[in-house]
Structure formats: C-alpha cells, structure tokens
Design a protein around this motif. Structure first.
Motif, mmCIF file in Angstrom:
data_model
loop_
_atom_site.group_PDB
_atom_site.id
_atom_site.type_symbol
_atom_site.label_atom_id
_atom_site.label_comp_id
_atom_site.label_asym_id
_atom_site.label_seq_id
_atom_site.Cartn_x
_atom_site.Cartn_y
_atom_site.Cartn_z
ATOM 1 N N PRO A 135 0.950 -1.178 0.309
ATOM 2 C CA PRO A 135 -0.217 0.263 0.144
ATOM 3 C C PRO A 135 0.601 1.637 0.080
ATOM 4 N N VAL A 136 0.525 2.401 -0.574
ATOM 5 C CA VAL A 136 0.763 3.718 -0.493
ATOM 6 C C VAL A 136 1.887 4.462 1.045
ATOM 7 N N GLU A 137 0.902 3.957 1.919
ATOM 8 C CA GLU A 137 1.640 4.383 3.094
ATOM 9 C C GLU A 137 3.110 3.825 3.728
ATOM 10 N N THR A 138 2.948 2.293 3.230
ATOM 11 C CA THR A 138 4.365 1.595 3.178
ATOM 12 C C THR A 138 5.761 1.863 2.639
ATOM 13 N N VAL A 139 5.028 2.379 1.358
ATOM 14 C CA VAL A 139 5.933 3.472 0.029
ATOM 15 C C VAL A 139 6.462 4.341 0.682
ATOM 16 N N VAL A 140 5.433 4.975 1.582
ATOM 17 C CA VAL A 140 6.001 6.460 1.927
ATOM 18 C C VAL A 140 6.978 5.709 3.356
ATOM 19 N N GLN A 141 6.857 5.368 4.312
ATOM 20 C CA GLN A 141 7.605 4.876 5.093
ATOM 21 C C GLN A 141 8.555 3.995 4.748
ATOM 22 N N MET A 142 8.874 3.455 3.233
ATOM 23 C CA MET A 142 9.891 3.135 2.582
ATOM 24 C C MET A 142 11.228 4.626 1.385
ATOM 25 N N ILE A 143 10.591 5.408 1.912
ATOM 26 C CA ILE A 143 11.356 6.532 1.180
ATOM 27 C C ILE A 143 12.342 6.923 1.711
ATOM 28 N N ILE A 144 12.049 7.320 3.182
ATOM 29 C CA ILE A 144 13.670 7.921 3.860
ATOM 30 C C ILE A 144 14.588 6.529 4.395
ATOM 31 N N PRO A 145 14.236 5.555 4.222
ATOM 32 C CA PRO A 145 15.807 3.996 5.026
ATOM 33 C C PRO A 145 15.966 3.636 3.458
ATOM 34 N N ILE A 146 14.676 3.184 2.697
ATOM 35 C CA ILE A 146 15.136 3.290 1.144
ATOM 36 C C ILE A 146 15.097 3.258 -0.057
ATOM 37 N N LEU A 147 14.423 4.360 -0.560
ATOM 38 C CA LEU A 147 14.306 4.903 -1.609
ATOM 39 C C LEU A 147 14.952 5.835 -1.855
ATOM 40 N N LEU A 148 15.347 6.782 -1.201
ATOM 41 C CA LEU A 148 16.597 7.954 -1.230
ATOM 42 C C LEU A 148 17.667 7.537 -1.270
ATOM 43 N N PRO A 149 17.777 6.609 -0.502
ATOM 44 C CA PRO A 149 19.792 6.626 -0.315
ATOM 45 C C PRO A 149 19.873 5.937 -1.475
ATOM 46 N N PHE A 150 19.167 4.696 -2.096
ATOM 47 C CA PHE A 150 19.272 4.291 -3.273
ATOM 48 C C PHE A 150 19.278 5.180 -4.210
ATOM 49 N N ASN A 151 18.451 5.672 -4.563
ATOM 50 C CA ASN A 151 18.769 6.076 -6.212
ATOM 51 C C ASN A 151 19.801 7.425 -5.355
ATOM 52 N N ALA A 152 20.091 8.103 -4.675
ATOM 53 C CA ALA A 152 20.814 8.897 -4.256
ATOM 54 C C ALA A 152 22.306 7.723 -4.550
ATOM 55 N N LEU A 153 22.449 6.955 -4.212
ATOM 56 C CA LEU A 153 23.905 5.925 -4.571
ATOM 57 C C LEU A 153 23.454 5.882 -6.451
ATOM 58 N N LYS A 154 22.714 5.482 -7.046
ATOM 59 C CA LYS A 154 23.062 5.241 -7.513
ATOM 60 C C LYS A 154 23.193 6.994 -9.082
ATOM 61 N N MET A 155 22.350 7.772 -8.259
ATOM 62 C CA MET A 155 22.764 9.170 -9.245
ATOM 63 C C MET A 155 24.285 8.784 -9.124
ATOM 64 N N LEU A 156 25.058 8.735 -7.843
ATOM 65 C CA LEU A 156 26.290 9.467 -7.291
ATOM 66 C C LEU A 156 27.077 7.809 -8.153
ATOM 67 N N ILE A 157 27.045 7.405 -8.574
ATOM 68 C CA ILE A 157 27.135 6.407 -9.370
ATOM 69 C C ILE A 157 27.112 7.240 -11.174
ATOM 70 N N ASN A 158 26.420 7.803 -11.193
ATOM 71 C CA ASN A 158 25.901 7.815 -12.845
ATOM 72 C C ASN A 158 26.332 9.416 -12.638
ATOM 73 N N VAL A 159 26.875 10.119 -12.026
ATOM 74 C CA VAL A 159 27.291 11.514 -12.309
ATOM 75 C C VAL A 159 29.098 11.718 -12.363
ATOM 76 N N VAL A 160 29.195 10.277 -11.342
ATOM 77 C CA VAL A 160 30.557 10.095 -11.253
ATOM 78 C C VAL A 160 31.275 9.348 -12.866
ATOM 79 N N ALA A 161 30.291 8.734 -13.462
ATOM 80 C CA ALA A 161 30.751 7.708 -14.966
ATOM 81 C C ALA A 161 30.550 8.898 -15.089
ATOM 82 N N GLY A 162 29.717 9.519 -15.935
ATOM 83 C CA GLY A 162 29.512 11.007 -16.783
ATOM 84 C C GLY A 162 30.245 11.357 -16.486
ATOM 85 N N GLN A 163 31.512 12.721 -15.304
ATOM 86 C CA GLN A 163 32.425 12.908 -15.688
ATOM 87 C C GLN A 163 33.526 12.740 -16.017
#
Length: 179
Positions: A135-163
């Motif tokens: 449910p949406v409520e569970t996804v909301v609870q996943m944002i800070i501990p899972i979705l945000l760090p995963f996507n931040a790490l993914k973008m860090l890799i993309n930015v470094v590789a892009g540079q």
C-alpha cells in the motif's frame, strides 16, 4: 534554421540506443537494505547521448532503449524512463547553456540527479502499489530508509561515470558527427 541530421549522427544514435538497451540488462544490487533494487548503467549512456547531441536525442535514446523491456517489466520501464529523462534533460540543457563547460556539466548533472531522485521517490508512491501488494502508506515509510538512499547512490554513480566518460566520449563522438 533546421538542424541537419547526418547519416553519421543517425548511426551513432542507433549505437548509443543499442548500448543503452544492452546496459539495461546489467542489474547490480548496490544497496544491501533493498537487494531487489538494482543499478543498471544504461542511464550513463543516455546521459552521454544527451550531452553530446542534445536533450532531445538523449530522451529518444532513453525511450527507445527501454521499449523492448516493456514486455518483461512494464512498470520498471516506466520508472526507468522517468528516472533517466529527469536526470539527462536538465543535465543537457544546463551543459548546453554553459557552452559545454566542465562546470556546466557538473552543475547540470547535479541538478538532473536531484530531479531524478525526487521524481523517482514520488513516482514510487503511484507505481509501486499498482504492481505489488504494497500500500501507499508502506511506500511512504520506505522513502527515507530505502528509496532515497538507493536513488542517491544510483545518481552518484551516474554523475561520477558521466564526468569520467564525458571528455573522451565527446571527442570521439563529435569527431564522427563532423566528418
């Protein structure tokens, strides 16, 4: 004045699209807390396409390279296209406006990375409940501990590789489109 699309540019766009498609099948779990979320390097190829040839071609490469995967994972494709385009469009626009400077490439990639992180977290609120029993409520609870760090790490890799890849790819691809 209309931009002339050369056969070389079409061929390179096709190669970048094929490269992005193949790279999308490389699935690397990079976040131990969520092993089902995997990194794939296809976004870096789309980024290079957007920086070398402009945001329109970058978006075309992203969308076309994700279409064949539609049959395997339609919701993943939607997330992949959204995430990739949110990253590469601002990056390419800022890079172009900076007259293709190193500072412009860094600023563009950072702005694009932030946009992709925000959009990915928001899109998960809509898309995840459509294809999972979560449910949406569970996804909301996943944002800070899972979705945000995963996507931040993914973008860090993309930015470094892009540079790292931008200058060599720019010189090779630019040389072949002006021949």
């Amino acid at each position: 004045m209309a931009t002339r699309i050369s056969p070389q540019r079409i061929a390179l766009a096709g190669l970048l699209t094929a490269g992005s498609l193949l790279a999308s099948f490389i699935q690397i779990p990079i976040f131990p807390a969520a092993p089902w979320l995997c990194y794939d390097p296809s976004g870096v190829i789309c980024l290079i396409a957007a920086l070398v040839f402009g945001p329109g071609l970058g978006v075309a490469v992203a969308i076309i390279s994700w279409i064949p995967r539609m049959f395997l994972d339609p919701f993943g494709v939607i997330m992949g296209i959204l995430n990739t385009c949110a990253f590469i469009v601002p990056a390419a626009i800022i890079y172009e406006k900076s007259r293709k400077s190193r500072a412009g490439s860094i600023a563009g990639m950072v702005v694009g990375a932030v946009a992709a992180i925000v959009l990915s977290c928001a899109a998960n609120l809509i898309i995840t409940p459509l294809y999972t029993p979560v449910p949406v409520e569970t996804v909301v609870q996943m944002i800070i501990p899972i979705l945000l760090p995963f996507n931040a790490l993914k973008m860090l890799i993309n930015v470094v590789a892009g540079q790292v890849l931008l200058a060599p790819c720019m010189s090779v691809l630019s040389a072949h489109t002006h021949a």
